[in-house]
Write a protein that holds these residues in place. Structure first.
Motif, short mmCIF file in Angstrom:
data_model
loop_
_atom_site.label_atom_id
_atom_site.label_comp_id
_atom_site.label_asym_id
_atom_site.label_seq_id
_atom_site.Cartn_x
_atom_site.Cartn_y
_atom_site.Cartn_z
N GLY A 158 0.81 -1.22 0.00
CA GLY A 158 0.00 0.00 0.00
C GLY A 158 0.84 1.27 0.00
N LYS A 159 2.17 1.12 -0.09
CA LYS A 159 3.03 2.32 -0.13
C LYS A 159 2.99 2.93 -1.53
N ARG A 160 2.99 4.26 -1.59
CA ARG A 160 2.94 4.97 -2.87
C ARG A 160 4.31 5.52 -3.27
N TYR A 161 4.52 5.57 -4.56
CA TYR A 161 5.79 6.04 -5.12
C TYR A 161 5.52 7.05 -6.22
N LEU A 162 6.24 8.16 -6.20
CA LEU A 162 6.19 9.11 -7.30
C LEU A 162 7.12 8.57 -8.39
N ASP A 163 6.58 8.34 -9.57
CA ASP A 163 7.34 7.61 -10.59
C ASP A 163 7.96 8.55 -11.62
N SER A 222 13.27 3.60 -0.88
CA SER A 222 12.92 3.18 0.49
C SER A 222 12.44 4.33 1.37
N ARG A 223 12.37 5.55 0.81
CA ARG A 223 11.85 6.69 1.57
C ARG A 223 10.42 6.42 2.06
N ASN A 224 10.09 6.91 3.27
CA ASN A 224 8.75 6.74 3.83
C ASN A 224 8.16 8.09 4.24
N PRO A 225 6.84 8.27 4.27
CA PRO A 225 5.86 7.24 3.90
C PRO A 225 5.73 7.04 2.39
N GLU A 226 6.13 8.05 1.61
CA GLU A 226 6.04 7.89 0.17
C GLU A 226 7.42 7.80 -0.45
N GLY A 227 7.58 6.91 -1.40
CA GLY A 227 8.87 6.75 -2.07
C GLY A 227 8.87 7.46 -3.42
N MET A 228 10.03 7.36 -4.08
CA MET A 228 10.12 7.93 -5.43
C MET A 228 10.97 6.98 -6.27
N LEU A 229 10.58 6.78 -7.53
CA LEU A 229 11.35 5.94 -8.43
C LEU A 229 12.21 6.82 -9.32
N LEU A 230 13.53 6.60 -9.21
CA LEU A 230 14.50 7.34 -10.01
C LEU A 230 15.37 6.34 -10.76
N ALA A 245 11.45 18.57 -4.38
CA ALA A 245 11.61 18.69 -2.92
C ALA A 245 12.13 17.39 -2.32
N MET A 246 11.56 16.26 -2.76
CA MET A 246 12.02 14.95 -2.28
C MET A 246 13.48 14.73 -2.64
N ASP A 287 15.90 16.89 -3.14
CA ASP A 287 16.77 17.69 -2.29
C ASP A 287 16.93 17.03 -0.92
N GLU A 288 15.81 16.56 -0.39
CA GLU A 288 15.82 15.89 0.92
C GLU A 288 16.65 14.59 0.88
N LEU A 289 16.52 13.84 -0.21
CA LEU A 289 17.24 12.57 -0.34
C LEU A 289 18.74 12.77 -0.47
N ILE A 290 19.11 13.83 -1.20
CA ILE A 290 20.54 14.13 -1.36
C ILE A 290 21.13 14.47 0.02
N ALA A 291 20.37 15.28 0.77
CA ALA A 291 20.82 15.65 2.13
C ALA A 291 21.01 14.39 2.97
N GLN A 292 20.06 13.48 2.86
CA GLN A 292 20.11 12.24 3.64
C GLN A 292 21.31 11.36 3.25
N VAL A 293 21.50 11.18 1.95
CA VAL A 293 22.58 10.31 1.46
C VAL A 293 23.95 10.92 1.77
N ARG A 294 24.03 12.25 1.73
CA ARG A 294 25.33 12.90 1.89
C ARG A 294 25.60 13.34 3.34
N ALA A 295 24.65 13.00 4.25
CA ALA A 295 24.82 13.42 5.65
C ALA A 295 26.04 12.74 6.28
#
Ligand SMILES: *Cc1c(COP(=O)(O)O)cnc(C)c1O
Length: 396
Positions: free
Chosen positions: A35-40, A351-359, A385-386, A388-396
């Motif tokens: 039931g998890k949603r992903y921006l594709d 694997s981002r929650n609650p919504e993921g993104m397919l890249l 926006a996602m 930018d947030e993911l880059i911050a997370q991966v590069r933290a």
């Protein structure tokens, strides 16, 4: 829902797949078995030109499936004829042959060029292709592709595909000889990392082909069908190719591709070309809907607005994180990273929650974006926006 381990085990292992089962899609969003949603932002590798389950295509397929699924390719059917008309009316081509995949359309282009060479160029058969190009996974199209290592897996290759360098006209000129019948290229190398052919190069190539009497073939399996902000990418260059292949977006998700050619090059004789499913009315009905949508007033203008939005947004992210900019055309774009953390960003996005993104990361230092052509402004803002947030997370 439980993941079906036995089902996974019954499938041939051709790639590493995450333990996810996608069960539903709508527009730019996919939903998995939990039931998890992903921006594709991949859309089946630029296949779902109008997003997941576009209502007009769903309706056209359903109606056609209930009316006539397969009269046989040896007979005419109405959607096949309608789609061929729509393509020829909106391009420089006169004739269309439908097939089921991009690779198969390219096989057809190779056969057509060789046939033309037998008829008009004393049996010339060589087709010059390019390093880093991608034309499909059949034996001939793998041989035509300039992917590293593809010359040795499944050896021996199909003969006659010398490789030149994209955007280097002299490298093409140097390869042309008596046996050369065509030059084939992607106007934007997609799998190679979103590398556009420059206008000057494309125009020079057209002139060179005319001078030498060889055909110009554009593989628009990825770049065609509105993907680059015009209906076909060759239209950006002010040139007319002799042959064009289409795939991916043309079926909006169902298996459909096309081989398009000028009248003077359409030289197949009866029996030279065919295939069980080609021109199948269920899939060509989908193609008709795609063409009608793309050619409707205002549609391409919106694609170009989204393209501008994506380009500006990626550039801002690049500046903020000290990356190397962005490139591409229309809604086929790439963010050029300053390090090889593309795969890590792709994994974090999924694997981002609650919504993921397919890249997608076709090279470790690159992220590729191929959203639905009708993605909303809001969804594209969400993507940026996602990201930018993911880059911050991966590069933290
Ligand atoms: C995807 C692609 C192909 C192959 O298409 P299939 O439908 O996978 O056979 C060929 N050429 C280009 C440029 C592509 O992007």
């Amino acid at each position: 829902m439980q993941f079906d381990q036995a089902g996974a085990k019954a499938l041939m292992e051709i790639t590493s797949r995450p333990e996810l089962v996608f069960v539903r899609g709508q527009g730019s969003w996919l939903e998995d078995h939990n039931g998890k949603r992903y921006l594709d932002m991949v859309q089946g590798w630029a296949v779902n030109a109008l997003g997941h389950c576009p209502p007009n295509v769903v309706e056209a397929i359903s109606k056609q499936a209930a009316t006539l699924m397969n009269p046989s390719p040896a007979f005419y059917n109405a959607p096949m004829m309608e789609l061929a008309k729509l393509i020829t009316q909106n391009s420089c081509f006169d004739r269309v042959f439908f097939a089921n995949s991009g690779g198969e359309a390219n096989e057809g282009a190779i056969k057509l060029a060789r046939k033309w060479g037998q008829k008009h160029r004393k049996g010339a058969f060589k087709i010059i292709t390019f390093d880093h190009s991608f034309h499909g996974r059949t034996l001939a199209t793998m041989s035509a592709s300039g992917k590293k290592g593809w010359d040795t897996i499944f050896a021996p290759q199909v003969d006659g595909f010398p490789k030149a360098q994209l955007n280097d006209l002299d490298s093409v000129r140097a390869l042309i000889d008596e046996q050369t019948v065509a030059v084939m290229l992607e106007p934007i190398q997609g799998e190679g990392g979103v590398i556009p052919a420059q206008a000057q190069f494309m125009q020079g190539l057209r002139a060179l082909c005319d001078e030498k009497g060889v055909l110009l073939i554009v593989d628009e399996v990825q770049s065609g069908m509105g993907r680059t902000g015009s209906l076909f990418a060759y239209q950006h260059y002010g040139i007319e190719p002799d042959i064009m292949t289409l795939g991916k977006g043309i079926g909006a998700g169902v298996p459909l591709s096309a081989l398009c050619a000028k009248e003077s090059v359409s030289c197949f004789e009866h029996g030279d070309q065919g295939g069980t499913y080609n021109g199948n009315p269920v899939v060509t009905a989908a193609g008709v809907e795609v063409m009608r949508t793309l050619t409707a007033p205002g549609f391409m203008e919106t694609v170009n607005e989204r393209s501008q939005q994506l380009s500006t947004g990626l550039m801002a992210i690049s500046d903020k994180w000290g990356m190397k900019g962005e490139r591409g055309q229309g809604l086929l774009r790439a963010l050029i990273l300053d390090r090889d953390d593309g795969p890590a960003i792709v994994a974090a996005a999924s694997s981002r929650n609650p919504e993921g993104m397919l890249l997608n990361s076709p090279r470790p230092n690159l992220l590729r974006f191929m959203p639905a052509l009708n993605i909303s402004k809001e969804d594209l803002d969400t993507c940026l926006a996602m990201l930018d947030e993911l880059i911050a997370q991966v590069r933290a």
